[in-house]
Design a protein around this motif. Structure first.
Motif, short mmCIF file in Angstrom:
data_model
loop_
_atom_site.label_atom_id
_atom_site.label_comp_id
_atom_site.label_asym_id
_atom_site.label_seq_id
_atom_site.Cartn_x
_atom_site.Cartn_y
_atom_site.Cartn_z
N VAL A 122 5.48 1.10 -16.38
CA VAL A 122 4.08 0.94 -15.99
C VAL A 122 3.88 -0.50 -15.57
O VAL A 122 4.13 -1.42 -16.35
CB VAL A 122 3.13 1.28 -17.16
CG1 VAL A 122 1.68 1.10 -16.71
CG2 VAL A 122 3.35 2.70 -17.65
N VAL A 123 3.45 -0.71 -14.33
CA VAL A 123 3.21 -2.06 -13.84
C VAL A 123 1.92 -2.59 -14.46
O VAL A 123 0.86 -1.96 -14.37
CB VAL A 123 3.12 -2.09 -12.31
CG1 VAL A 123 2.78 -3.50 -11.82
CG2 VAL A 123 4.44 -1.64 -11.69
N VAL A 124 2.04 -3.76 -15.08
CA VAL A 124 0.93 -4.32 -15.86
C VAL A 124 0.67 -5.76 -15.44
O VAL A 124 1.60 -6.54 -15.25
CB VAL A 124 1.27 -4.27 -17.37
CG1 VAL A 124 0.15 -4.89 -18.20
CG2 VAL A 124 1.54 -2.85 -17.81
N ALA A 125 -0.60 -6.12 -15.29
CA ALA A 125 -0.96 -7.52 -15.05
C ALA A 125 -0.63 -8.33 -16.29
O ALA A 125 -0.72 -7.83 -17.42
CB ALA A 125 -2.46 -7.64 -14.73
N TRP A 126 -0.24 -9.59 -16.09
CA TRP A 126 0.20 -10.41 -17.20
C TRP A 126 -0.85 -10.46 -18.33
O TRP A 126 -0.52 -10.36 -19.51
CB TRP A 126 0.51 -11.83 -16.73
CG TRP A 126 0.91 -12.72 -17.86
CD1 TRP A 126 0.14 -13.66 -18.48
CD2 TRP A 126 2.16 -12.71 -18.54
NE1 TRP A 126 0.84 -14.24 -19.51
CE2 TRP A 126 2.09 -13.68 -19.57
CE3 TRP A 126 3.34 -11.98 -18.39
CZ2 TRP A 126 3.14 -13.94 -20.44
CZ3 TRP A 126 4.40 -12.23 -19.26
CH2 TRP A 126 4.29 -13.21 -20.26
N ALA A 127 -2.09 -10.60 -17.97
CA ALA A 127 -3.14 -10.75 -18.98
C ALA A 127 -3.37 -9.49 -19.80
O ALA A 127 -3.99 -9.55 -20.87
CB ALA A 127 -4.45 -11.16 -18.30
N ASP A 128 -2.87 -8.36 -19.32
CA ASP A 128 -3.18 -7.08 -19.97
C ASP A 128 -2.14 -6.59 -20.96
O ASP A 128 -2.41 -5.69 -21.75
CB ASP A 128 -3.40 -6.00 -18.91
CG ASP A 128 -4.62 -6.26 -18.04
OD1 ASP A 128 -5.49 -7.04 -18.47
OD2 ASP A 128 -4.68 -5.72 -16.92
N TRP A 129 -0.93 -7.16 -20.94
CA TRP A 129 0.12 -6.59 -21.78
C TRP A 129 -0.13 -6.78 -23.28
O TRP A 129 0.19 -5.87 -24.07
CB TRP A 129 1.50 -7.10 -21.40
CG TRP A 129 1.85 -8.50 -21.81
CD1 TRP A 129 1.83 -9.62 -21.02
CD2 TRP A 129 2.32 -8.95 -23.09
NE1 TRP A 129 2.24 -10.72 -21.72
CE2 TRP A 129 2.55 -10.34 -23.00
CE3 TRP A 129 2.57 -8.31 -24.30
CZ2 TRP A 129 3.00 -11.11 -24.08
CZ3 TRP A 129 3.03 -9.06 -25.38
CH2 TRP A 129 3.23 -10.44 -25.27
N PRO A 130 -0.67 -7.93 -23.75
CA PRO A 130 -0.82 -8.08 -25.20
C PRO A 130 -1.66 -6.99 -25.85
O PRO A 130 -1.25 -6.38 -26.85
CB PRO A 130 -1.47 -9.46 -25.34
CG PRO A 130 -1.04 -10.20 -24.11
CD PRO A 130 -1.07 -9.15 -23.04
N LEU A 131 -2.84 -6.72 -25.30
CA LEU A 131 -3.70 -5.68 -25.86
C LEU A 131 -3.07 -4.31 -25.68
O LEU A 131 -3.18 -3.44 -26.56
CB LEU A 131 -5.08 -5.72 -25.20
CG LEU A 131 -6.09 -4.70 -25.73
CD1 LEU A 131 -6.31 -4.88 -27.22
CD2 LEU A 131 -7.42 -4.84 -24.98
N GLY A 132 -2.37 -4.12 -24.55
CA GLY A 132 -1.73 -2.83 -24.30
C GLY A 132 -0.65 -2.50 -25.31
O GLY A 132 -0.52 -1.36 -25.75
N ILE A 133 0.12 -3.50 -25.72
CA ILE A 133 1.14 -3.29 -26.74
C ILE A 133 0.49 -3.07 -28.11
O ILE A 133 0.86 -2.17 -28.86
CB ILE A 133 2.11 -4.49 -26.80
CG1 ILE A 133 2.96 -4.56 -25.52
CG2 ILE A 133 3.02 -4.39 -28.03
CD1 ILE A 133 3.98 -3.46 -25.37
N GLN A 134 -0.50 -3.89 -28.44
CA GLN A 134 -1.17 -3.76 -29.73
C GLN A 134 -1.88 -2.42 -29.90
O GLN A 134 -1.88 -1.85 -31.00
CB GLN A 134 -2.19 -4.89 -29.91
CG GLN A 134 -1.58 -6.26 -30.09
CD GLN A 134 -2.66 -7.31 -30.27
OE1 GLN A 134 -3.48 -7.24 -31.19
NE2 GLN A 134 -2.68 -8.29 -29.39
N SER A 135 -2.47 -1.93 -28.83
CA SER A 135 -3.24 -0.69 -28.91
C SER A 135 -2.37 0.55 -28.82
O SER A 135 -2.87 1.66 -29.01
CB SER A 135 -4.29 -0.66 -27.80
OG SER A 135 -3.66 -0.60 -26.52
N GLY A 136 -1.09 0.37 -28.50
CA GLY A 136 -0.20 1.52 -28.37
C GLY A 136 -0.23 2.16 -27.00
O GLY A 136 0.25 3.27 -26.82
N LYS A 137 -0.76 1.45 -26.02
CA LYS A 137 -0.77 1.97 -24.65
C LYS A 137 0.62 1.93 -24.05
O LYS A 137 0.98 2.77 -23.22
CB LYS A 137 -1.74 1.16 -23.80
CG LYS A 137 -1.98 1.71 -22.41
CD LYS A 137 -3.04 0.89 -21.68
CE LYS A 137 -3.32 1.44 -20.30
NZ LYS A 137 -4.35 0.63 -19.59
#
Length: 326
Positions: A122-137
């Motif tokens: 999944v292509v992710v913007a740099w600013a979005d990966w921390p919350l995405g990993i924490q939330s289980g996305k």
């Protein structure tokens, strides 16, 4: 045993543009202190000719460790991996393609294959990966993330590459080694404003001045083409920036060569690593997978494809020492 296949991306080479990127951090977000490359949006595309994608078989020990861990992928049977789409050789979308290529996506796919799972990037913007990993996305990120002590409070990491900065000079330059302050005395060096590498050069210049020696002249360019032309024409002696992008440019064009590398967190050292939510059980199987790839030569094959042998590690570690909190 590693298996390779050609993706057959028959496209033109724009490596000259990549060379320009080497010396100018602001154009692609290189002013982030702990990352070699990070763009604000995953929309960049590039072309680098025919791409070789490295594959592997499932690693029994890693598969067994995954089953014993209790970890449940977001999508059953798949490993959802957050990746970027920034610049070769790390991660980028080749012209005419929809999925990113590069070292980071290939490492992510090899981890998935080693675990017996389907690779789901999944292509992710740099600013979005921390919350995405924490939330289980996302299950995992392989996107040039440097280990820091602050990040280790929220994520688990398994290292897979050194974070390095590189000095590159023209291929015909008489300069053969740049490793310390004395080596840049009197040189004209292209560097990105506000970057870790600029801090290194400013520190080295202070050292030179205190010793009564000529400091380096730092050059800053907002225009990539101008920076590239400055190096080619001799108005600059060297560029100093993330080693990965510079190494790829040197391989593609043959116009530059490596003169020296130092840790990205100089004077400290930290590795690039795959990251996942802390305590979810995934990182141990990932480490087993990475060490199997290192041992059987698949890992070295990936680094060779992207001219990053200098950034290789001998063993993957879980939560290795990271850069300190700023």
């Amino acid at each position: 045993m590693a298996l390779s296949k050609k993706q057959g991306i028959a496209i033109g080479v724009i490596a000259a543009a990549v060379v320009a990127v080497v010396g100018v951090g602001t154009a692609i977000g290189l002013n982030r202190p702990a990352e070699a490359v990070a763009a604000p949006e995953p929309s960049a595309s590039a072309s680098t000719g025919e791409i070789e994608w490295v594959h592997t078989d499932a690693v029994p020990d890693a598969v067994a460790a995954l089953k014993a861990s209790g970890f449940q992928p977001i999508e059953p049977g798949k490993l959802t991996v957050a990746v970027g789409a920034f610049v070769p050789p790390l991660s980028y979308v080749p012209d005419g393609e929809t999925l990113p290529a590069g070292t980071e996506p290939n490492i992510g796919s090899l981890i998935a294959e080693s675990l017996g799972l389907e690779y789901n990037p999944v292509v992710v913007a740099w600013a979005d990966w921390p919350l995405g990993i924490q939330s289980g996305k996302y299950d995992l990120i392989t996107s040039n993330v440097t280990v820091t002590e602050e990040r280790k409070e929220l994520y688990d990491f398994a290292s897979y590459r050194q974070d390095l900065l590189g000095f590159y000079v023209r291929a015909d330059s008489p300069i053969s080694s740049i490793e310390k302050a004395d080596d840049i005395s009197g040189l004209k060096v292209i560097v990105g404003s506000g970057t870790n590498q600029e801090k290194v050069l400013l520190n080295w210049n202070e050292e030179l001045t205190a010793a009564g020696k000529a400091p380096a002249e730092l050059q800053y360019y907002d225009d990539n083409a101008a920076a590239s032309l400055a190096l080619k024409s001799g108005r600059a002696d060297a560029t100093f920036g993330p080693n990965a992008t510079a190494a790829w440019a040197a391989k593609e064009t043959g116009e530059t060569k490596l003169a020296g590398i130092i840790p990205g967190g100089w004077p400290l050292h930290a590795d690039i690593a795959a990251g996942t939510k802390k305590g979810n059980g995934l990182i141990e199987p990932v480490q087993i997978a990475l060490n199997a790839l290192i041992e059987n030569g698949t890992y070295a094959e990936v680094l060779k494809v992207w001219n990053l042998e200098s950034e290789g590690i001998e063993i993957s570690q879980i939560n290795p020492p990271g850069l300190p909190k700023s």
